[in-house]
Write an enzyme that holds these catalytic residues in place. Structure first.
Site, PDB file in Angstrom:
ATOM      1  N   GLY A  60       0.814  -1.206   0.000  1.00  0.00           N
ATOM      2  CA  GLY A  60       0.000   0.000   0.000  1.00  0.00           C
ATOM      3  C   GLY A  60       0.846   1.253   0.000  1.00  0.00           C
ATOM      4  O   GLY A  60       1.000   1.903   1.049  1.00  0.00           O
ATOM      5  N   SER A 103       1.367   3.634  -3.425  1.00  0.00           N
ATOM      6  CA  SER A 103       0.893   4.662  -4.357  1.00  0.00           C
ATOM      7  C   SER A 103      -0.518   5.132  -4.012  1.00  0.00           C
ATOM      8  O   SER A 103      -1.360   4.357  -3.553  1.00  0.00           O
ATOM      9  CB  SER A 103       0.903   4.125  -5.791  1.00  0.00           C
ATOM     10  OG  SER A 103       2.206   3.795  -6.201  1.00  0.00           O
ATOM     11  N   GLU A 127      13.709  -4.062  -3.679  1.00  0.00           N
ATOM     12  CA  GLU A 127      12.826  -4.297  -4.827  1.00  0.00           C
ATOM     13  C   GLU A 127      13.611  -4.625  -6.085  1.00  0.00           C
ATOM     14  O   GLU A 127      13.090  -5.230  -7.008  1.00  0.00           O
ATOM     15  CB  GLU A 127      11.950  -3.055  -5.052  1.00  0.00           C
ATOM     16  CG  GLU A 127      10.747  -3.320  -5.918  1.00  0.00           C
ATOM     17  CD  GLU A 127       9.736  -2.187  -5.851  1.00  0.00           C
ATOM     18  OE1 GLU A 127       8.603  -2.397  -6.301  1.00  0.00           O
ATOM     19  OE2 GLU A 127      10.078  -1.101  -5.349  1.00  0.00           O
ATOM     20  N   SER A 140       8.055   5.987 -12.349  1.00  0.00           N
ATOM     21  CA  SER A 140       8.063   6.354 -13.768  1.00  0.00           C
ATOM     22  C   SER A 140       9.462   6.744 -14.241  1.00  0.00           C
ATOM     23  O   SER A 140      10.349   7.042 -13.438  1.00  0.00           O
ATOM     24  CB  SER A 140       7.101   7.521 -14.001  1.00  0.00           C
ATOM     25  OG  SER A 140       7.608   8.703 -13.400  1.00  0.00           O
TER      26      SER A 140
END
Length: 382
Positions: A116, A118, A234, A359
């Site tokens: 949880g 974004s 990650e 992004s």
């Protein structure tokens, strides 16, 4: 780093390959598959001597397992968020009680997690958190209210680790806490799948309306440090496994180019060769940084490399098919408005590669500020 495989690693590779070959065909569903992996000791290989994982495997054997898993055609993991993100985070920042409660079920494939982070309107700006968590007057329970978006596997998860604002009036990365929230809270948590261009729903919106959270990792107000630590986990071994899948997709595109005759076009051939060369470059970059190069920009460089590469591969996949790429593999029906073949799915899904996971614009900003030392981008208060 000097990265190579020993004879012992090769023996481990044979064991992993044989086990996967004998079990993949019997997969019933992804949740039961997680339990099968856990029962055989294949979850938590990278947790070291924590005492909560299954087998203990060094870095090279973690790479071996990830590569063999990708080659085997086994289903996409439902438990990777718990194993690869939350597990290492709890080992680094959790209390002994939290480790004892949450790590064994992850290692057994019994509890699935989602992330949880974004939120709507914040894009890739993780510090723009608006979800709030208010402590109850008695006890350590928080009540969480807000919305998360692009939450992978939320529709399957038993738990969610949530970054929430626990200090009223705080801004940006201050006053955040890392909470562990059970998902089975009817009336307090609602999960809405987001339908994608591919017709599938891998991502979700999650709405919290006073949801209960009793566990805080790292202490109240220290959520930003814990969240940044998690993001460091990650990228890593999974990148090399990802590249095995990329190589298989590239092989399929090359075969399609030969079959359609597109490979006779020198421009297409040049693009195919460039894809191959860039994939090799990504592999060596991943190996070089796997053991920790100390390069603050390495994760961002890796994300920029693979996201753009995969997107260009999707474009090539439909280019080499020509007009046939516009026709689906099955006739339209009311129950299934459209179906996609592998090339079409690759093209559509890869449009998101340069957005999710941070992004391209965010990755370039990180490199500019943290590596090149350029002036920081102005950010408004939240």
């Amino acid at each position: 780093m000097d990265f190579g495989f020993s004879p012992e690693d090769d023996a481990f590779r044979s064991e992993a390959r044989d086990w996967l070959a004998s079990h993949v065909s019997g997969v019933a569903d992804r949740r039961s598959w997680e339990r099968t992996l856990g029962a055989a000791g294949w979850i938590g290989l990278g947790w070291g001597a924590s005492g909560y994982g299954n087998r203990t495997a060094g870095l090279t054997r973690q790479v071996v397992w990830a590569e063999e898993y990708a080659r085997s055609g086994a289903p996409a993991r439902s438990g990777h968020i718990g194993e690869n993100l939350l597990g290492p985070t709890l080992i680094a920042h959790g209390t002994d009680e939290q480790k004892a409660r949450f790590l064994p079920p992850i290692a057994a494939g019994a509890e699935l997690w989602c992330q949880g982070y974004s939120e709507p309107g914040a894009g890739s700006d993780l510090a723009g958190i608006r979800t709030a968590a208010v402590p109850e007057p008695a006890g350590r329970t928080y009540r969480v209210t807000g919305q998360k978006i692009w939450t992978s596997l939320a529709h399957e998860a038993d738990w969610c680790f949530v970054l929430a604002r626990t200090e009223p009036g705080s801004v940006r990365h201050h006053g955040l806490s890392f909470l562990l929230v059970p998902m089975d809270q009817p009336g307090r948590i609602e999960v809405r799948p987001i339908r994608q261009m591919t017709g599938t729903s891998d991502f979700n919106e999650v709405f919290f309306d006073g949801a209960r959270a009793e566990e805080v990792v790292g202490g109240a107000g220290d959520g930003w440090r814990v969240a940044m630590s998690l993001l460091g986990f990650e990228r890593g071994v999974s990148t090399l496994a990802q590249q095995i899948g990329f190589a298989e997709e590239l092989g399929a595109v090359v075969r399609a180019a030969v079959e359609s005759g597109a490979a006779r076009d020198p421009v297409v051939r040049e693009r195919l060769v460039r894809q191959w060369a860039e994939l090799r470059t990504m592999r060596w970059h991943a190996l070089r940084t796997l053991g920790g190069s100390g390069d603050a920009g390495a994760p961002s460089v890796a994300k920029l490399l693979w996201a753009g590469w995969h997107q260009r591969l999707g474009e090539l996949a439909v280019l080499v098919r020509g007009a046939a790429a516009g026709v689906g593999p099955a006739d339209w029906s009311a129950s299934a408005p459209y179906e996609l073949d592998a090339a079409q799915h690759l093209f559509l899904f890869s449009r998101a590669d340069t957005i999710y996971g941070g992004s391209d614009q965010i990755q370039r900003t990180i490199i500019a500020e943290r590596v090149l030392g350029l002036p920081r981008e102005p950010k408004g208060a939240v």
